[in-house]
Scaffold this motif. Structure first.
Motif, PDB file in Angstrom:
ATOM      1  N   ALA A   1      17.908  -2.817   3.818  1.00  0.00           N
ATOM      2  CA  ALA A   1      19.077  -2.190   3.191  1.00  0.00           C
ATOM      3  C   ALA A   1      18.810  -1.848   1.730  1.00  0.00           C
ATOM      4  CB  ALA A   1      20.286  -3.118   3.303  1.00  0.00           C
ATOM      5  N   ASP A   2      18.081  -2.701   1.014  1.00  0.00           N
ATOM      6  CA  ASP A   2      17.785  -2.430  -0.398  1.00  0.00           C
ATOM      7  C   ASP A   2      16.922  -1.186  -0.543  1.00  0.00           C
ATOM      8  OD1 ASP A   2      19.208  -4.683  -1.043  1.00  0.00           O
ATOM      9  OD2 ASP A   2      17.447  -5.984  -1.219  1.00  0.00           O
ATOM     10  N   LEU A   3      15.984  -1.010   0.394  1.00  0.00           N
ATOM     11  CA  LEU A   3      15.117   0.164   0.355  1.00  0.00           C
ATOM     12  C   LEU A   3      15.925   1.445   0.527  1.00  0.00           C
ATOM     13  CD1 LEU A   3      12.304   1.504   0.422  1.00  0.00           C
ATOM     14  CD2 LEU A   3      12.244   1.026   2.869  1.00  0.00           C
ATOM     15  N   VAL A   4      16.904   1.410   1.413  1.00  0.00           N
ATOM     16  CA  VAL A   4      17.745   2.583   1.650  1.00  0.00           C
ATOM     17  C   VAL A   4      18.680   2.820   0.473  1.00  0.00           C
ATOM     18  CG1 VAL A   4      19.512   3.562   3.156  1.00  0.00           C
ATOM     19  CG2 VAL A   4      17.600   2.290   4.148  1.00  0.00           C
ATOM     20  N   ALA A   5      19.219   1.741  -0.086  1.00  0.00           N
ATOM     21  CA  ALA A   5      20.213   1.871  -1.152  1.00  0.00           C
ATOM     22  C   ALA A   5      19.630   2.477  -2.424  1.00  0.00           C
ATOM     23  CB  ALA A   5      20.819   0.502  -1.462  1.00  0.00           C
ATOM     24  N   GLU A   6      18.360   2.236  -2.679  1.00  0.00           N
ATOM     25  CA  GLU A   6      17.760   2.726  -3.918  1.00  0.00           C
ATOM     26  C   GLU A   6      17.292   4.177  -3.823  1.00  0.00           C
ATOM     27  OE1 GLU A   6      13.191   1.070  -3.198  1.00  0.00           O
ATOM     28  OE2 GLU A   6      14.595  -0.047  -4.439  1.00  0.00           O
TER      29      GLU A   6
ATOM     30  N   TRP B   1       5.373   7.187  -1.205  1.00  0.00           N
ATOM     31  CA  TRP B   1       6.486   6.250  -1.218  1.00  0.00           C
ATOM     32  C   TRP B   1       7.778   6.914  -1.683  1.00  0.00           C
ATOM     33  CZ3 TRP B   1       7.883   1.947   0.866  1.00  0.00           C
ATOM     34  CH2 TRP B   1       8.891   1.172   0.315  1.00  0.00           C
ATOM     35  N   PHE B   2       7.669   7.958  -2.492  1.00  0.00           N
ATOM     36  CA  PHE B   2       8.853   8.615  -3.062  1.00  0.00           C
ATOM     37  C   PHE B   2       9.332   9.778  -2.210  1.00  0.00           C
ATOM     38  CE2 PHE B   2       6.176   6.878  -6.444  1.00  0.00           C
ATOM     39  CZ  PHE B   2       7.055   5.975  -7.017  1.00  0.00           C
ATOM     40  N   ASP B   3       8.721   9.970  -1.043  1.00  0.00           N
ATOM     41  CA  ASP B   3       9.135  11.037  -0.133  1.00  0.00           C
ATOM     42  C   ASP B   3      10.417  10.611   0.576  1.00  0.00           C
ATOM     43  OD1 ASP B   3       9.393  13.069   1.707  1.00  0.00           O
ATOM     44  OD2 ASP B   3       7.239  13.186   2.113  1.00  0.00           O
ATOM     45  N   ASN B   4      11.465  11.411   0.466  1.00  0.00           N
ATOM     46  CA  ASN B   4      12.752  11.096   1.090  1.00  0.00           C
ATOM     47  C   ASN B   4      12.892  11.692   2.482  1.00  0.00           C
ATOM     48  OD1 ASN B   4      13.548   9.563  -1.036  1.00  0.00           O
ATOM     49  ND2 ASN B   4      15.039  11.005  -1.840  1.00  0.00           N
TER      50      ASN B   4
ATOM     51  N   LEU C   1       0.831  -1.206   0.000  1.00  0.00           N
ATOM     52  CA  LEU C   1       0.000   0.000   0.000  1.00  0.00           C
ATOM     53  C   LEU C   1       0.864   1.254   0.000  1.00  0.00           C
ATOM     54  CD1 LEU C   1      -2.844  -0.960   2.517  1.00  0.00           C
ATOM     55  CD2 LEU C   1      -2.941  -0.923   0.021  1.00  0.00           C
ATOM     56  N   ALA C   2       1.965   1.218   0.750  1.00  0.00           N
ATOM     57  CA  ALA C   2       2.873   2.369   0.762  1.00  0.00           C
ATOM     58  C   ALA C   2       3.476   2.596  -0.625  1.00  0.00           C
ATOM     59  CB  ALA C   2       3.977   2.161   1.796  1.00  0.00           C
ATOM     60  N   MET C   3       3.873   1.524  -1.292  1.00  0.00           N
ATOM     61  CA  MET C   3       4.468   1.636  -2.614  1.00  0.00           C
ATOM     62  C   MET C   3       3.475   2.110  -3.658  1.00  0.00           C
ATOM     63  SD  MET C   3       6.822  -1.834  -2.611  1.00  0.00           S
ATOM     64  CE  MET C   3       7.310  -1.609  -4.320  1.00  0.00           C
ATOM     65  N   ASP C   4       2.182   1.895  -3.415  1.00  0.00           N
ATOM     66  CA  ASP C   4       1.140   2.283  -4.368  1.00  0.00           C
ATOM     67  C   ASP C   4       0.619   3.696  -4.109  1.00  0.00           C
ATOM     68  OD1 ASP C   4      -0.497   1.654  -6.599  1.00  0.00           O
ATOM     69  OD2 ASP C   4      -2.203   1.293  -5.273  1.00  0.00           O
TER      70      ASP C   4
ATOM     71  N   ILE D   1       6.744   3.335   6.391  1.00  0.00           N
ATOM     72  CA  ILE D   1       7.795   2.852   5.497  1.00  0.00           C
ATOM     73  C   ILE D   1       8.328   1.517   6.013  1.00  0.00           C
ATOM     74  CG2 ILE D   1      10.067   3.336   4.534  1.00  0.00           C
ATOM     75  CD1 ILE D   1       7.885   5.068   3.368  1.00  0.00           C
ATOM     76  N   THR D   2       8.648   1.475   7.293  1.00  0.00           N
ATOM     77  CA  THR D   2       9.067   0.236   7.942  1.00  0.00           C
ATOM     78  C   THR D   2       8.739   0.347   9.425  1.00  0.00           C
ATOM     79  OG1 THR D   2      10.930  -1.286   8.301  1.00  0.00           O
ATOM     80  CG2 THR D   2      11.410   1.069   8.353  1.00  0.00           C
TER      81      THR D   2
END
Length: 297
Positions: free
Chosen positions: A182-187, A101-104, A94-97, A159-160
Protein backbone atom coordinates in the motif's frame (compact mmCIF):
# COMPACT_ATOMS: atom_id res chain seq x y z
CA UNK A 1 32.09 -18.15 -17.46
CA UNK A 2 32.48 -15.05 -19.58
CA UNK A 3 33.78 -11.65 -18.61
CA UNK A 4 30.24 -10.24 -18.89
CA UNK A 5 28.93 -12.66 -16.27
CA UNK A 6 31.93 -11.95 -14.05
CA UNK A 7 31.19 -8.23 -14.32
CA UNK A 8 27.53 -8.74 -13.45
CA UNK A 9 28.34 -10.88 -10.41
CA UNK A 10 31.00 -8.43 -9.23
CA UNK A 11 28.62 -5.45 -9.51
CA UNK A 12 25.86 -7.45 -7.82
CA UNK A 13 28.16 -8.50 -4.97
CA UNK A 14 29.12 -4.88 -4.31
CA UNK A 15 25.45 -3.82 -4.39
CA UNK A 16 24.36 -6.59 -2.01
CA UNK A 17 27.28 -6.01 0.35
CA UNK A 18 26.42 -2.29 0.52
CA UNK A 19 22.80 -3.10 1.35
CA UNK A 20 23.21 -5.94 3.86
CA UNK A 21 26.87 -5.87 4.87
CA UNK A 22 27.53 -6.09 8.59
CA UNK A 23 24.02 -7.24 9.54
CA UNK A 24 25.22 -10.40 11.28
CA UNK A 25 25.93 -9.45 14.90
CA UNK A 26 26.13 -12.76 16.77
CA UNK A 27 27.84 -16.07 16.23
CA UNK A 28 30.71 -17.13 14.06
CA UNK A 29 30.55 -15.63 10.54
CA UNK A 30 29.78 -18.24 7.84
CA UNK A 31 32.48 -19.30 5.42
CA UNK A 32 30.13 -18.35 2.56
CA UNK A 33 28.60 -14.98 3.44
CA UNK A 34 25.13 -13.85 2.37
CA UNK A 35 26.41 -11.69 -0.51
CA UNK A 36 28.34 -14.63 -1.97
CA UNK A 37 25.36 -16.94 -1.48
CA UNK A 38 23.02 -14.65 -3.44
CA UNK A 39 25.56 -14.19 -6.24
CA UNK A 40 26.00 -17.95 -6.41
CA UNK A 41 22.21 -18.39 -6.68
CA UNK A 42 21.95 -15.78 -9.44
CA UNK A 43 24.77 -17.44 -11.38
CA UNK A 44 22.97 -20.79 -11.09
CA UNK A 45 19.77 -19.36 -12.57
CA UNK A 46 21.56 -17.49 -15.37
CA UNK A 47 23.64 -20.52 -16.37
CA UNK A 48 20.58 -22.77 -16.44
CA UNK A 49 21.43 -25.31 -13.73
CA UNK A 50 18.05 -26.37 -12.37
CA UNK A 51 19.65 -29.30 -10.52
CA UNK A 52 21.49 -28.18 -7.39
CA UNK A 53 23.62 -31.34 -7.37
CA UNK A 54 24.90 -30.63 -10.90
CA UNK A 55 25.32 -26.95 -10.06
CA UNK A 56 27.51 -27.59 -7.04
CA UNK A 57 29.66 -30.04 -9.00
CA UNK A 58 30.13 -27.39 -11.67
CA UNK A 59 30.82 -24.65 -9.11
CA UNK A 60 33.43 -26.72 -7.25
CA UNK A 61 35.28 -27.29 -10.52
CA UNK A 62 34.97 -23.90 -12.25
CA UNK A 63 34.11 -21.19 -9.70
CA UNK A 64 36.79 -21.60 -7.05
CA UNK A 65 38.41 -18.36 -8.18
CA UNK A 66 35.27 -16.31 -7.48
CA UNK A 67 34.04 -18.14 -4.37
CA UNK A 68 36.87 -19.16 -1.98
CA UNK A 69 34.49 -21.46 -0.09
CA UNK A 70 31.70 -23.52 -1.61
CA UNK A 71 29.38 -25.71 0.48
CA UNK A 72 28.09 -29.14 -0.46
CA UNK A 73 24.67 -29.50 -2.03
CA UNK A 74 22.80 -30.02 1.26
CA UNK A 75 24.43 -26.99 2.87
CA UNK A 76 23.75 -24.80 -0.17
CA UNK A 77 20.10 -25.90 -0.26
CA UNK A 78 19.63 -25.16 3.44
CA UNK A 79 21.26 -21.73 3.22
CA UNK A 80 19.31 -20.78 0.13
CA UNK A 81 15.92 -21.73 1.61
CA UNK A 82 16.72 -19.69 4.71
CA UNK A 83 17.59 -16.66 2.53
CA UNK A 84 14.13 -16.28 0.96
CA UNK A 85 13.42 -13.02 2.81
CA UNK A 86 16.77 -11.65 1.65
CA UNK A 87 16.14 -12.59 -1.98
CA UNK A 88 12.74 -10.85 -1.90
CA UNK A 89 14.33 -7.74 -0.41
CA UNK A 90 17.08 -7.61 -3.03
CA UNK A 91 14.59 -7.83 -5.90
CA UNK A 92 13.03 -4.63 -4.58
CA UNK A 93 16.43 -3.00 -3.97
CA UNK A 94 17.57 -3.64 -7.54
CA UNK A 95 14.31 -2.26 -8.91
CA UNK A 96 14.66 0.88 -6.80
CA UNK A 97 18.24 1.35 -8.02
CA UNK A 98 17.18 1.41 -11.69
CA UNK A 99 15.61 4.08 -13.88
CA UNK A 100 12.53 1.91 -14.27
CA UNK A 101 11.42 2.29 -10.65
CA UNK A 102 9.82 5.66 -11.48
CA UNK A 103 7.76 4.26 -14.37
CA UNK A 104 4.05 4.62 -13.53
CA UNK A 105 3.01 2.19 -16.26
CA UNK A 106 2.68 -1.28 -14.76
CA UNK A 107 1.80 -4.59 -16.38
CA UNK A 108 0.08 -7.34 -14.37
CA UNK A 109 -0.19 -10.97 -15.38
CA UNK A 110 0.00 -14.49 -13.99
CA UNK A 111 1.68 -17.63 -15.31
CA UNK A 112 1.53 -21.27 -14.17
CA UNK A 113 4.30 -22.79 -12.05
CA UNK A 114 3.73 -26.57 -12.28
CA UNK A 115 4.86 -28.56 -9.22
CA UNK A 116 3.85 -32.10 -10.18
CA UNK A 117 3.04 -34.07 -13.31
CA UNK A 118 1.43 -37.25 -11.96
CA UNK A 119 -1.38 -38.20 -9.59
CA UNK A 120 0.94 -40.10 -7.16
CA UNK A 121 3.19 -37.02 -6.95
CA UNK A 122 0.20 -34.83 -6.10
CA UNK A 123 -1.00 -37.26 -3.41
CA UNK A 124 2.30 -37.44 -1.54
CA UNK A 125 3.60 -33.92 -2.15
CA UNK A 126 4.39 -31.64 0.78
CA UNK A 127 2.78 -28.84 -1.23
CA UNK A 128 -0.71 -30.24 -0.72
CA UNK A 129 -2.96 -27.51 0.60
CA UNK A 130 -0.87 -24.74 -0.90
CA UNK A 131 -0.71 -25.87 -4.53
CA UNK A 132 -3.77 -26.93 -6.50
CA UNK A 133 -5.20 -27.68 -9.93
CA UNK A 134 -5.53 -24.86 -12.43
CA UNK A 135 -6.00 -24.20 -16.12
CA UNK A 136 -3.62 -22.35 -18.43
CA UNK A 137 -5.68 -20.76 -21.22
CA UNK A 138 -2.57 -19.67 -23.15
CA UNK A 139 -1.46 -23.29 -23.64
CA UNK A 140 -4.88 -24.96 -23.28
CA UNK A 141 -3.74 -27.31 -20.52
CA UNK A 142 -4.45 -28.20 -16.92
CA UNK A 143 -1.66 -28.23 -14.34
CA UNK A 144 -1.08 -28.89 -10.67
CA UNK A 145 0.97 -26.29 -8.87
CA UNK A 146 0.89 -22.55 -8.29
CA UNK A 147 0.51 -19.32 -10.19
CA UNK A 148 3.19 -16.64 -10.26
CA UNK A 149 1.62 -13.17 -10.22
CA UNK A 150 3.99 -10.51 -11.49
CA UNK A 151 3.55 -6.75 -11.61
CA UNK A 152 6.38 -5.23 -13.61
CA UNK A 153 7.27 -2.26 -15.78
CA UNK A 154 7.17 -2.55 -19.60
CA UNK A 155 10.91 -3.33 -19.50
CA UNK A 156 10.25 -6.36 -17.31
CA UNK A 157 11.64 -4.97 -14.05
CA UNK A 158 9.63 -6.60 -11.21
CA UNK A 159 7.74 -4.19 -8.98
CA UNK A 160 5.96 -6.79 -6.86
CA UNK A 161 5.20 -10.50 -7.20
CA UNK A 162 3.50 -13.35 -5.38
CA UNK A 163 2.75 -17.07 -5.56
CA UNK A 164 -0.81 -18.29 -5.03
CA UNK A 165 -3.04 -21.32 -5.40
CA UNK A 166 -4.49 -21.28 -8.95
CA UNK A 167 -8.00 -21.75 -7.54
CA UNK A 168 -7.86 -18.29 -5.95
CA UNK A 169 -9.30 -15.58 -8.20
CA UNK A 170 -6.82 -13.37 -10.03
CA UNK A 171 -8.49 -10.16 -8.85
CA UNK A 172 -8.35 -11.35 -5.24
CA UNK A 173 -4.63 -12.09 -5.44
CA UNK A 174 -3.77 -8.80 -7.16
CA UNK A 175 -5.85 -6.84 -4.63
CA UNK A 176 -3.96 -8.54 -1.80
CA UNK A 177 -0.61 -7.72 -3.45
CA UNK A 178 -1.53 -4.05 -3.76
CA UNK A 179 -2.75 -4.05 -0.14
CA UNK A 180 0.57 -5.45 1.08
CA UNK A 181 2.43 -2.78 -0.92
CA UNK A 182 0.00 0.00 0.00
CA UNK A 183 2.85 2.43 0.76
CA UNK A 184 4.33 1.82 -2.68
CA UNK A 185 1.02 2.67 -4.33
CA UNK A 186 0.34 5.67 -2.09
CA UNK A 187 3.61 7.40 -2.94
CA UNK A 188 2.86 7.36 -6.68
CA UNK A 189 0.36 9.30 -8.75
CA UNK A 190 -1.29 8.34 -12.00
CA UNK A 191 -0.52 4.61 -12.07
CA UNK A 192 -1.74 2.91 -15.23
CA UNK A 193 -2.15 -0.83 -14.65
CA UNK A 194 -2.37 -2.89 -17.85
CA UNK A 195 -3.85 -6.39 -17.62
CA UNK A 196 -5.87 -8.95 -19.55
CA UNK A 197 -9.55 -9.78 -19.20
CA UNK A 198 -8.86 -12.17 -16.31
CA UNK A 199 -8.82 -9.15 -13.99
CA UNK A 200 -12.00 -7.64 -15.47
CA UNK A 201 -14.60 -6.51 -12.97
CA UNK A 202 -16.40 -3.22 -12.45
CA UNK A 203 -16.09 -3.57 -8.68
CA UNK A 204 -12.37 -4.26 -9.02
CA UNK A 205 -11.90 -1.26 -11.32
CA UNK A 206 -13.71 0.93 -8.80
CA UNK A 207 -11.52 -0.34 -5.96
CA UNK A 208 -8.39 0.39 -8.00
CA UNK A 209 -9.67 3.86 -8.85
CA UNK A 210 -10.00 4.61 -5.14
CA UNK A 211 -6.29 3.80 -4.84
CA UNK A 212 -5.47 6.15 -7.71
CA UNK A 213 -4.85 3.32 -10.20
CA UNK A 214 -6.39 3.31 -13.68
CA UNK A 215 -6.98 -0.16 -15.10
CA UNK A 216 -6.47 -0.66 -18.83
CA UNK A 217 -7.57 -4.00 -20.29
CA UNK A 218 -9.24 -5.38 -23.43
CA UNK A 219 -12.97 -4.92 -23.71
CA UNK A 220 -15.14 -7.98 -23.13
CA UNK A 221 -17.80 -9.32 -25.44
CA UNK A 222 -20.82 -7.03 -25.87
CA UNK A 223 -18.79 -4.16 -24.39
CA UNK A 224 -17.80 -1.08 -26.33
CA UNK A 225 -14.13 -0.56 -27.09
CA UNK A 226 -12.23 0.91 -24.17
CA UNK A 227 -10.05 3.99 -24.36
CA UNK A 228 -6.47 3.09 -25.29
CA UNK A 229 -7.34 -0.47 -26.29
CA UNK A 230 -5.54 -0.36 -29.70
CA UNK A 231 -2.17 -0.14 -27.89
CA UNK A 232 -2.84 -3.24 -25.81
CA UNK A 233 -1.73 -5.76 -28.42
CA UNK A 234 1.89 -4.54 -28.36
CA UNK A 235 1.86 -4.25 -24.57
CA UNK A 236 0.53 -7.80 -24.20
CA UNK A 237 3.48 -8.98 -26.27
CA UNK A 238 5.77 -7.37 -23.68
CA UNK A 239 4.35 -9.31 -20.74
CA UNK A 240 4.36 -12.53 -22.77
CA UNK A 241 8.03 -11.96 -23.53
CA UNK A 242 8.72 -11.43 -19.81
CA UNK A 243 7.08 -14.77 -19.05
CA UNK A 244 9.12 -16.33 -21.85
CA UNK A 245 12.32 -15.00 -20.26
CA UNK A 246 11.39 -16.60 -16.95
CA UNK A 247 10.36 -19.90 -18.50
CA UNK A 248 12.56 -20.17 -21.59
CA UNK A 249 15.86 -18.76 -20.31
CA UNK A 250 15.55 -19.15 -16.54
CA UNK A 251 13.69 -22.51 -16.45
CA UNK A 252 10.88 -21.36 -14.18
CA UNK A 253 8.90 -24.56 -14.74
CA UNK A 254 11.94 -26.75 -13.95
CA UNK A 255 12.45 -25.43 -10.43
CA UNK A 256 12.51 -28.93 -8.82
CA UNK A 257 11.01 -27.58 -5.60
CA UNK A 258 9.14 -30.10 -3.42
CA UNK A 259 8.36 -28.05 -0.29
CA UNK A 260 6.83 -24.65 0.42
CA UNK A 261 10.23 -23.04 1.09
CA UNK A 262 11.88 -24.88 -1.79
CA UNK A 263 9.43 -23.72 -4.45
CA UNK A 264 9.24 -20.16 -3.10
CA UNK A 265 12.98 -19.57 -3.03
CA UNK A 266 13.57 -21.15 -6.44
CA UNK A 267 10.93 -18.93 -8.03
CA UNK A 268 12.35 -15.91 -6.20
CA UNK A 269 15.84 -16.92 -7.38
CA UNK A 270 14.73 -16.70 -11.01
CA UNK A 271 12.89 -13.40 -10.53
CA UNK A 272 16.04 -12.03 -8.88
CA UNK A 273 18.22 -13.26 -11.77
CA UNK A 274 16.00 -11.44 -14.28
CA UNK A 275 15.96 -8.29 -12.13
CA UNK A 276 19.76 -8.43 -11.78
CA UNK A 277 20.22 -8.71 -15.54
CA UNK A 278 17.87 -5.77 -16.21
CA UNK A 279 19.52 -3.72 -13.46
CA UNK A 280 23.04 -4.33 -14.76
CA UNK A 281 22.07 -3.70 -18.40
CA UNK A 282 20.50 -0.41 -17.32
CA UNK A 283 23.67 0.60 -15.47
CA UNK A 284 25.98 -0.11 -18.40
CA UNK A 285 23.63 1.40 -20.99
CA UNK A 286 22.92 -1.81 -22.90
CA UNK A 287 20.51 -1.29 -25.83
CA UNK A 288 18.24 -4.20 -24.76
CA UNK A 289 17.81 -4.13 -21.00
CA UNK A 290 16.10 -7.52 -20.60
CA UNK A 291 18.59 -9.49 -22.69
CA UNK A 292 20.34 -12.21 -20.66
CA UNK A 293 22.30 -13.70 -23.58
CA UNK A 294 25.60 -12.24 -22.41
CA UNK A 295 25.22 -13.92 -19.00
CA UNK A 296 23.89 -17.38 -19.80
CA UNK A 297 27.13 -19.11 -20.80
Amino acid sequence: MTTDLNTLLTALYVKIDDEIGGTRCFGRPPLLNDSELICLAVAQALLGFHSEARWMRYAHKHLRGMFPYLPQRAGYNKRLRAALHLVRRLIRELAMDSDFWFDNHWIADSTPVPCGMSRPTVQRSDLAGWAGYGYCASHSRFFWGLRLYLVCTPTGMPITWALANPKIGEREVLAAMLEVDADLVAEREGILLISDTGFASKAFEKALAELGIELLQPSRKQEKQRYGEPMLKKVRQLIESVNDTLKGQLDLERHSGRTFEGVAVRVAQRVLAMAAGIWHNNRIGAPVTRSLVAYDH
